[in-house]
Write a protein that holds these residues in place. Structure first.
Motif, PDB file in Angstrom:
ATOM      1  N   ILE A  68       0.867  -1.177   0.000  1.00  0.00           N
ATOM      2  CA  ILE A  68       0.000   0.000   0.000  1.00  0.00           C
ATOM      3  C   ILE A  68       0.900   1.222   0.000  1.00  0.00           C
ATOM      4  CG2 ILE A  68      -0.222  -0.216   2.529  1.00  0.00           C
ATOM      5  CD1 ILE A  68      -2.850   1.372   2.297  1.00  0.00           C
ATOM      6  N   ARG A  69       0.607   2.180  -0.867  1.00  0.00           N
ATOM      7  CA  ARG A  69       1.385   3.415  -0.980  1.00  0.00           C
ATOM      8  C   ARG A  69       0.481   4.602  -0.732  1.00  0.00           C
ATOM      9  NH1 ARG A  69       2.628   6.988  -5.420  1.00  0.00           N
ATOM     10  NH2 ARG A  69       4.515   8.185  -4.951  1.00  0.00           N
ATOM     11  N   ASN A  70       0.932   5.494   0.124  1.00  0.00           N
ATOM     12  CA  ASN A  70       0.227   6.740   0.381  1.00  0.00           C
ATOM     13  C   ASN A  70       0.677   7.768  -0.648  1.00  0.00           C
ATOM     14  OD1 ASN A  70      -0.877   9.112   1.369  1.00  0.00           O
ATOM     15  ND2 ASN A  70       0.299   9.129   3.267  1.00  0.00           N
ATOM     16  N   THR A  71      -0.211   8.119  -1.569  1.00  0.00           N
ATOM     17  CA  THR A  71       0.151   9.062  -2.628  1.00  0.00           C
ATOM     18  C   THR A  71      -0.133  10.507  -2.235  1.00  0.00           C
ATOM     19  OG1 THR A  71      -2.035   8.874  -3.674  1.00  0.00           O
ATOM     20  CG2 THR A  71      -0.313   7.333  -4.391  1.00  0.00           C
ATOM     21  N   GLY A  72      -0.633  10.718  -1.020  1.00  0.00           N
ATOM     22  CA  GLY A  72      -0.954  12.071  -0.578  1.00  0.00           C
ATOM     23  C   GLY A  72       0.270  12.849  -0.131  1.00  0.00           C
ATOM     24  N   ALA A  73       0.033  14.102   0.217  1.00  0.00           N
ATOM     25  CA  ALA A  73       1.121  15.003   0.597  1.00  0.00           C
ATOM     26  C   ALA A  73       1.381  15.011   2.095  1.00  0.00           C
ATOM     27  CB  ALA A  73       0.789  16.422   0.133  1.00  0.00           C
ATOM     28  N   SER A 105       1.197  12.501   5.980  1.00  0.00           N
ATOM     29  CA  SER A 105       1.033  11.193   6.610  1.00  0.00           C
ATOM     30  C   SER A 105      -0.416  11.014   7.046  1.00  0.00           C
ATOM     31  CB  SER A 105       1.940  11.073   7.831  1.00  0.00           C
ATOM     32  OG  SER A 105       3.293  11.193   7.469  1.00  0.00           O
ATOM     33  N   VAL A 106      -0.863   9.745   7.063  1.00  0.00           N
ATOM     34  CA  VAL A 106      -2.209   9.445   7.543  1.00  0.00           C
ATOM     35  C   VAL A 106      -2.151   8.247   8.489  1.00  0.00           C
ATOM     36  CG1 VAL A 106      -3.425  10.353   5.526  1.00  0.00           C
ATOM     37  CG2 VAL A 106      -2.703   7.967   5.557  1.00  0.00           C
ATOM     38  N   THR A 107      -3.102   8.207   9.408  1.00  0.00           N
ATOM     39  CA  THR A 107      -3.307   7.050  10.267  1.00  0.00           C
ATOM     40  C   THR A 107      -4.713   6.531  10.009  1.00  0.00           C
ATOM     41  OG1 THR A 107      -1.807   7.839  11.978  1.00  0.00           O
ATOM     42  CG2 THR A 107      -3.442   6.226  12.645  1.00  0.00           C
ATOM     43  N   GLY A 141       3.431   7.232   6.009  1.00  0.00           N
ATOM     44  CA  GLY A 141       3.980   8.545   5.708  1.00  0.00           C
ATOM     45  C   GLY A 141       3.647   9.004   4.304  1.00  0.00           C
ATOM     46  N   ALA A 142       3.757  10.292   4.073  1.00  0.00           N
ATOM     47  CA  ALA A 142       3.518  10.846   2.741  1.00  0.00           C
ATOM     48  C   ALA A 142       4.474  10.223   1.741  1.00  0.00           C
ATOM     49  CB  ALA A 142       3.694  12.356   2.785  1.00  0.00           C
TER      50      ALA A 142
END
Length: 206
Positions: free
Chosen positions: A109-114, A116-118, A142-143
């Protein structure tokens, strides 16, 4: 954490008993280490016979994941046996089979946002006449970061109690929360400091 896992195991045993009674599909050897992410086992799992999460059906979760959060589940992405992921803003997924196997492999899974998210992740595999869902509680990504994982199907189906091959995958998420960046924390603390100073001045003046 131990209490959570004990509760999840108890719920799984209940579901497994009903699944076996439903006719030929049961939990088999399924356990939290059948799906991993970032080198860690799932926090909990649930198995249900006759359930296919692919249309967005979370009924198979029952109450097994309730102690880990309260938000509504939504589909982050999904794929079937013959095609790739449909694509979803915010996250990118990959899913591979081990060489010559239809019962285990890897995923990312890759976070493509700018930022970090939980979030809570539920990785739900459908195979045979049942599905297993594996929960990762409060996972922080992380972002731009990519987390690597593994998957395995370990439940049984049919009169000969064989392991069924992969059919489809649905990844659900809930409680998606942006994580403040370090500079954001600095601004927040600075703002709180100014508010505190102003309140102190008002107290001295009164």
């Amino acid at each position: 954490m131990f209490a959570h896992k004990a509760a999840a195991a108890a719920a799984t045993l209940i579901l497994a008993a009903s699944a076996h009674a439903a006719g030929g599909t049961d939990v088999g050897n399924t356990s939290v280490d059948d799906v991993t992410l970032n080198g860690q086992n799932a926090d909990a799992f649930v198995f249900a016979s006759g359930w296919n999460p692919h249309p967005g059906d979370t009924s198979g979760f029952g109450t097994s994941f309730d102690s880990y959060g309260s938000g509504a589940w939504s589909i982050l992405d999904k794929m079937d046996g013959g095609s790739g992921f449909q694509g979803n803003s915010g996250f990118e997924f990959t899913f591979t089979h081990a060489s010559g196997s239809d019962t285990q492999g890897t995923w990312t899974i890759r976070n493509t946002g700018a930022s970090s998210v939980t979030l809570d992740l539920a990785f739900a595999i459908h195979a045979g006449n049942g599905a297993g869902a594996f929960l990762f509680d409060n996972e922080t990504i992380g972002a731009g970061a990519t987390l690597n994982g593994t998957w395995k199907i370990d439940w049984f189906t049919g009169n000969n109690q064989s392991t069924p091959g992969f059919s489809n995958l649905t990844v659900f998420g809930r409680d998606v929360t942006p994580v403040p960046e370090p500079e954001s924390w600095g601004m927040l603390l600075g703002g709180l400091g100014l508010l505190g100073a102003a309140a102190a001045r008002r107290r001295k003046q009164s």
